[in-house]
Structures are given as structure tokens and as C-alpha cells.
Design a protein around this motif. Structure first.
Motif, mmCIF file in Angstrom:
data_model
loop_
_atom_site.group_PDB
_atom_site.id
_atom_site.type_symbol
_atom_site.label_atom_id
_atom_site.label_comp_id
_atom_site.label_asym_id
_atom_site.label_seq_id
_atom_site.Cartn_x
_atom_site.Cartn_y
_atom_site.Cartn_z
ATOM 1 N N ARG A 45 16.220 14.263 -3.452
ATOM 2 C CA ARG A 45 16.711 13.214 -4.336
ATOM 3 C C ARG A 45 17.869 13.738 -5.168
ATOM 4 N NH1 ARG A 45 10.921 10.709 -6.487
ATOM 5 N NH2 ARG A 45 9.978 10.520 -4.398
ATOM 6 N N PRO A 46 18.784 12.861 -5.606
ATOM 7 C CA PRO A 46 19.909 13.303 -6.428
ATOM 8 C C PRO A 46 19.435 13.972 -7.712
ATOM 9 C CG PRO A 46 20.220 11.040 -5.678
ATOM 10 C CD PRO A 46 18.821 11.424 -5.329
ATOM 11 N N MET A 47 20.228 14.920 -8.182
ATOM 12 C CA MET A 47 19.886 15.616 -9.426
ATOM 13 C C MET A 47 19.929 14.654 -10.611
ATOM 14 S SD MET A 47 19.260 18.798 -8.704
ATOM 15 C CE MET A 47 19.518 19.652 -10.256
ATOM 16 N N VAL A 48 20.868 13.705 -10.585
ATOM 17 C CA VAL A 48 21.028 12.743 -11.683
ATOM 18 C C VAL A 48 20.658 11.360 -11.163
ATOM 19 C CG1 VAL A 48 22.633 11.710 -13.324
ATOM 20 C CG2 VAL A 48 22.880 14.124 -12.680
ATOM 21 N N ARG A 49 19.785 10.672 -11.860
ATOM 22 C CA ARG A 49 19.395 9.330 -11.466
ATOM 23 C C ARG A 49 20.463 8.317 -11.855
ATOM 24 N NH1 ARG A 49 12.923 8.780 -12.908
ATOM 25 N NH2 ARG A 49 12.189 10.343 -11.395
ATOM 26 N N THR A 50 20.673 7.347 -10.972
ATOM 27 C CA THR A 50 21.696 6.329 -11.195
ATOM 28 C C THR A 50 21.168 5.249 -12.124
ATOM 29 O OG1 THR A 50 22.601 6.707 -8.984
ATOM 30 C CG2 THR A 50 23.177 4.636 -10.064
ATOM 31 N N ARG A 51 21.982 4.880 -13.129
ATOM 32 C CA ARG A 51 21.639 3.763 -13.996
ATOM 33 C C ARG A 51 22.201 2.469 -13.409
ATOM 34 N NH1 ARG A 51 24.411 5.931 -19.340
ATOM 35 N NH2 ARG A 51 25.997 6.226 -17.719
ATOM 36 N N ILE A 52 21.583 1.343 -13.729
ATOM 37 C CA ILE A 52 22.043 0.060 -13.186
ATOM 38 C C ILE A 52 23.473 -0.236 -13.631
ATOM 39 C CG2 ILE A 52 21.663 -2.446 -13.272
ATOM 40 C CD1 ILE A 52 18.694 -1.923 -13.288
#
Length: 406
Positions: free
Chosen positions: A205-212
């Protein structure tokens, strides 16, 4: 016509130096590519049966065109949340979720009893397709050999094969009954679900989660917004041809299927084989100018042929639009991934949110114009959209410096 999640920085191989073959891939990549073919089949699947659906459900052409509008409108909006979801559950689970939604809503589409139900179920189908296609390229890049450019070629090959085979499948199954193509898609997507479940490993999974909100923020970048709104105008022209032409041709499902199969073959060939070579020779932005200009000329030719020599001349020019459409699909995909410094998943989501709006608006507007004014007017509007796209590229060329090296 592609989307991406978190992608690694392209190596020199992916930039074209010592390019590896895109066809030597692990079986997991081919499983994902197969599912992508079926997903893209859903775009052109209903083309040959649009008149049959209108007749079977006692609906006007503009009502039936909402099958495209609901599909692409939901796809566009869903692009804003696909990165948010996939960055939290992982690429494989996002693919499987998208496939499961398509299986359910494709089957429900086949059981519809009114055009309103069918439009609603196509919207659900669009949600599943958005979840799948927004993740498929990233998954292919992560699992493929040969770098980003090879992955794009393979992905666009899947797009081309899907767009080409969709109308053919729609014609064959639609000749039995207009419900047949929907059930056929549900079965094929179920096969894709099983293949990916078994053959594809879960990716990191990406290191940084995507915000909407991230995709909308990314559109503040001048290069990305220019690419996105240029693609919106292009997609309006593209889906005018795809969604309205079946009503103008007045052919049987087999006739329409044959026309759009031939068109899809040209889309596939030009996107996979011609676009990379032309881009290497003249550059990315000049290739967009050439492709948009060619699409403009061909739509004007459709208008002229329809006015003075209706018949096979119209068919020839419609099929011919597959070449510039294939070029645009590939080059716009890479441009959206390269033009800004935003994470590719975020840039792609913002770009696709804007450009799919063109695909959502075109079918209803074009069909309404064709119904109430003239069957040739939609192509005039499509040509104007191509001119607007070229004008936008010229006026905002100073934002596209990042593409100069491509």
C-alpha cells in the motif's frame, strides 16, 4: 483512457532508453489485462444494441443515450474517491471490489424492465468500472516488467482490444436479445474476478494515504488542469462518435457491430504501435495537435459525406476516426501522468474527474441535437470541441514545459 494509483518513478527504460518488450509479462499481469479488456468492452458493448434497446423498452434515442451519461457521470465522480479507497484497502482488493460491482450491476442491467432501471444500473456499473480502471494501470505497473511506458502500452492494448471487441460481442449476443450482452459481461467479469483472486499478489500500500480533496487540489497545477480540460473537449468529440453514430447509421446490430469493431481495431493499432513512435519522432504535445486536428477533419468529413454522399462514405470516415482517437488515448494518458509533480494516483484522479465529464455530457447532448435539429449537427459540435482543445493547448502551452522532453 487510463488511470493510475501510486506508481514508481520511471526508470530510463520506461522513458524509452533500451525499452523492454511490453508483451513479456508475468501471468498475474495478463490476468489483470484480461479483466481490463472486459472492463473496456463495457464502453462499446451497448453501441450495436442502442436502437434495439430503444425499441424493446419503447424509449427515445436521447433516453437510451443516458446509458452512457449515467455510466460516465458516476465514473467521473467516483474517480475522486478511488484513490482514497485503494490507498486504504490495497490494489488487489480495490480491483476485486470493482469487478464484483460490475458483475452485479451488469446482471441487473440484463434484468431491467424499463429504461429508467437500465440507466440506474448502468450508473452502478460505472462505479464498479471506475474502481477497477482507476487501479488497473497501477497494478499492472507494479507487477509488470519493462517500466511505466511498457505498462502503458499493455494497458492501452487492453483498452483497444476491449473497445474493438465490445461492439462485436454486443452485436452477436444482442442479435439473440438486447439483454444478452449484459449477461455476457457479467460472466466474463466473474471470470476476471476469479483469475485476479488466484493469480495476483497483494501489492504494498502507498506510504501516504490519499485524501478525497487531493485530486481537486492537484488541478490547481496549470499543466494538469490544461491537460484535463483539453481532454474534456476531446472526450466530448470522442463519445459523440461512439454514442450517437449507431442511431445515424440505421443498420442492424451486426452492421453497427462490424463498423465499430473495425473502428476499435484502428484505435488499438494506433494507440499501441503508432502513438509511441510518433511521440518519439515529434514529441508529446505536437502529437496531440496532430491527433486532435485529424479528428476535427474527419468529423467535418462525416458532415460533408452525410450531406452529399450518405452511405459508405460516412462509414469510412467514422471508422477512420479510430486512428486519432487511439493516438489521443495513449498520449493523454502519459501526459496526465508526467505533467505535474503530484503523486500519480492523485493527478490521475483529478484528470479523470474532469475528462470523463466530457464523456458524460456528449451522449445526451449529441443525441438530443440529432433528434431535434439535424443528425449532422453533433459532428459539427464535435469538430468545434476539437478546435477548442487545440486552442487550449496553444494558449496554455507555457504550462506544458514538463512534457517537452517526451
Amino acid at each position: 483512457m487510463s488511470d493510475s494509483s501510486a506508481l514508481s518513478i520511471p526508470s530510463e527504460t520506461s522513458r524509452g532508453v533500451g525499452r523492454a518488450s511490453p508483451w513479456r509479462q508475468p501471468v498475474s499481469v495478463w490476468a489483470t489485462a484480461f479483466a481490463a479488456v472486459v472492463a473496456f468492452m463495457g464502453i462499446g458493448l451497448v453501441d450495436p444494441i442502442l436502437p434495439s434497446i430503444a425499441e424493446g423498452l419503447d424509449a427515445a434515442p436521447s433516453q437510451v443515450s443516458l446509458l452512457f451519461t449515467s455510466y460516465f457521470l458516476v465514473t467521473a465522480v467516483a474517480m475522486l474517491v478511488t484513490g482514497f479507497v485503494s490507498s486504504r484497502i490495497g490494489g488487489k482488493k480495490a480491483l476485486l471490489l470493482g469487478l464484483a460491482l460490475v458483475v452485479v450491476f451488469a446482471a441487473l442491467s440484463g434484468m431491467s424492465t424499463s429504461v429508467g432501471e437500465l440507466v440506474a444500473f448502468r450508473a452502478g456499473w460505472g462505479l464498479g468500472n471506475a474502481m477497477f480502471i482507476a487501479t488497473a494501470l497501477a497494478v499492472i505497473v507494479g507487477a509488470a516488467s519493462g517500466g511505466t511506458e511498457s505498462a502503458i502500452v499493455l494497458y492501452e492494448a487492453a483498452l483497444g482490444v476491449g473497445i474493438a471487441s465490445g461492439p462485436l460481442m454486443g452485436a452477436v449476443l444482442g442479435d439473440w436479445h438486447w439483454r444478452g450482452p449484459f449477461f455476457g459481461t457479467a460472466v466474463l467479469m466473474a471470470v476476471g474476478f476469479v483469475l485476479i483472486s488466484v493469480l495476483l499478489r497483494e501489492q504494498a500500500r502507498p506510504m501516504v494515504r490519499t485524501r478525497i480533496s487531493d485530486p481537486l487540489r492537484a488541478l490547481a497545477h496549470g499543466g494538469l488542469s490544461t491537460t484535463a480540460f483539453t481532454a474534456l473537449f476531446y472526450n466530448f468529440a470522442f463519445f459523440t462518435i461512439l454514442a450517437f453514430t449507431p442511431f445515424m447509421l440505421g443498420m442492424s446490430p451486426y452492421g453497427i457491430g462490424t463498423v465499430f469493431f473495425s473502428w476499435g481495431v484502428l484505435v488499438a493499432v494506433s494507440s499501441v504501435f503508432v502513438a509511441p513512435r510518433l511521440q518519439e519522432r515529434v514529441g508529446m504535445v505536437p502529437t496531440l495537435h496532430l491527433a486532435l486536428g485529424a479528428l476535427l477533419v474527419l468529423q467535418v468529413a462525416i458532415v460533408a459525406a452525410g450531406a452529399f454522399a450518405p452511405g459508405w462514405a460516412v462509414v469510412v470516415f467514422v471508422v477512420g476516426t479510430g486512428v486519432p482517437i487511439g493516438l489521443n488515448n495513449t498520449v493523454f494518458t502519459e501526459a496526465a501522468m508526467e505533467v505535474s509533480d503530484a503523486p500519480r494516483s492523485v493527478a490521475s484522479a483529478g484528470y479523470n474527474f474532469v475528462r470523463w465529464m466530457g464523456g458524460a455530457m456528449a451522449p445526451f447532448i449529441a443525441t438530443k441535437l440529432g433528434e431535434e435539429v439535424s443528425p449532422l449537427l453533433p459532428y459539427c459540435v464535435g469538430a468545434v470541441c476539437c478546435a477548442a482543445a487545440v486552442g487550449l493547448l496553444v494558449l496554455r502551452r507555457h504550462h506544458l514545459g514538463a512534457l517537452a522532453a517526451h
